[in-house]
Design an enzyme around this catalytic site. Structure first.
Site: not given
Ligand code: NDP
Ligand code: OXD
Length: 313
Positions: A228, A276
């Site tokens: 993250r 991502h």
């Protein structure tokens, strides 16, 4: 009845695949006409503020992602409803593929040779064998422990760090805050696969970068973050990549996504940016998982892969 509330993914593909697998079990989406009191399961990704309004009879919240950091911070998350997160072989395989690709790239100096190519520069450098390189994996859960095994199998030395001690063949395991510095000091390439919690936020910071081993990797230690954006201090990363504290980085996640056009990270030649994509929950294998979760629970077998709300993962 199952309600899908999926933002930024192909919700229709999930409805179609889940319908095939759940047969007569009724599935609705936000735009359908339904009585919220009849919803027993809600399947969410990036739920809006009103996502849980009126859902008084939920048996479980199903989370499309492996990481539940945003969900557990939802302002109206129902208190006592169990949360099931995503655990799946395909997701795990894709993450290990991403980790292996990036570890190999940095170990073999491929991004550096690519920059030399752009500058038509012929400078020979022979990287050491993989058995001289020590990869440190932060987080030895479903994803981290698989990546550790795969890296070990292709010849790297592997260290792992987690909250509680683990036993993984051939992997040197460190546990808890008191062993973090030892772990960092024995790692040339640091791979982050931690969940984002109050304890792990900003763990990729300048002080910790300085503790990494300055060993056989020419150019300095490397950081790979596939977990993250909240784990990394992006100013610290920029500073470390510029002053040589870090030789290179691969970043798949960012504090703000999409990464803003004016972020200085885009321009750093020793920083590989991916949007991502390390691993995605695919409707093909994911629907089998979530339909099994519902069917098993309806048959009294209970729920699997439950999130511990107190730990935050
Ligand atoms: P798990 O919950 O299975 O594993 C988490 C691991 O982190 C565990 O080993 C846990 O320790 C460890 N951990 C948690 N808190 C701490 C702490 N404070 N100190 C040390 N270790 C800690 O998660 P997954 O492996 O399934 O997923 C990891 C993360 O990967 C997700 O949370 C998500 O953010 C990210 N992800 C990113 C994707 C991408 O495309 N970029 C795709 C999928 C996931 P212990 O074992 O002792 O509990
Ligand atoms: C996840 C993700 O957490 O895709 O599964 O980031």
């Amino acid at each position: 009845m199952l309600l899908l509330h999926l933002e930024e993914v192909d919700e229709k593909a999930w409805v179609s695949r889940l319908s095939e697998l759940l047969g007569d079990y009724e599935i609705v989406t936000r735009n359908d006409d339904f009585d919220p009191a009849h919803i027993h399961y809600i399947f969410v990704w990036k739920p809006r503020d009103n996502a849980f309004d009126g859902l008084e009879n939920l048996k479980a919240i199903l989370c499309l992602g492996a990481g539940v950091d945003a969900l557990v911070d939802h302002p109206h998350l129902p208190d006592s409803v169990p949360i099931v997160r995503y655990v799946d072989d395909e997701l795990t395989r894709c993450m290990s593929d991403y980790v292996i690709a990036n570890v190999s790239m940095h170990h073999r100096g491929l991004s550096r040779f690519r920059n030399d190519q752009i500058n038509r520069k012929w400078e020979q450098y022979y990287p050491p064998p993989s058995w001289d390189i020590s990869v440190g994996i932060m987080g030895l859960g479903v994803l981290g422990s698989d990546a550790a095994r795969q890296l070990k199998a292709i010849g790297y030395q592997v260290n792992g760090w987690s909250r509680s001690a683990k036993n993984i063949d051939g992997v040197r395991v460190f546990a808890g805050g008191e062993q973090l510095d030892d772990f960092l000091g024995q790692s040339d390439i640091l791979v982050n696969l931690l969940p984002l919690t109050t304890q792990t936020r900003n763990i990729l910071n300048y002080e910790n970068f300085k503790k990494l081993r300055r060993g056989p990797l020419r150019g300095g230690p490397v950081v790979i973050n596939a977990a993250r954006g909240g784990h990394q201090n992006e100013e610290d990363l920029e500073r470390a990549l510029k002053d040589g504290t870090l030789g290179a980085a691969s970043l798949d996640v960012f504090n703000v996504e999409p990464l803003p056009e004016d972020s200085r990270l885009w321009k750093l030649p020793n920083c590989l940016i991916t949007p991502h994509i390390a691993a995605i929950s695919s409707p093909t294998s994911g629907a089998s998982y979530f339909s099994r979760v519902i069917i098993n629970n309806e048959n009294g077998l209970g729920l699997e892969n439950l999130v511990d709300r107190k730990r935050g993962y």
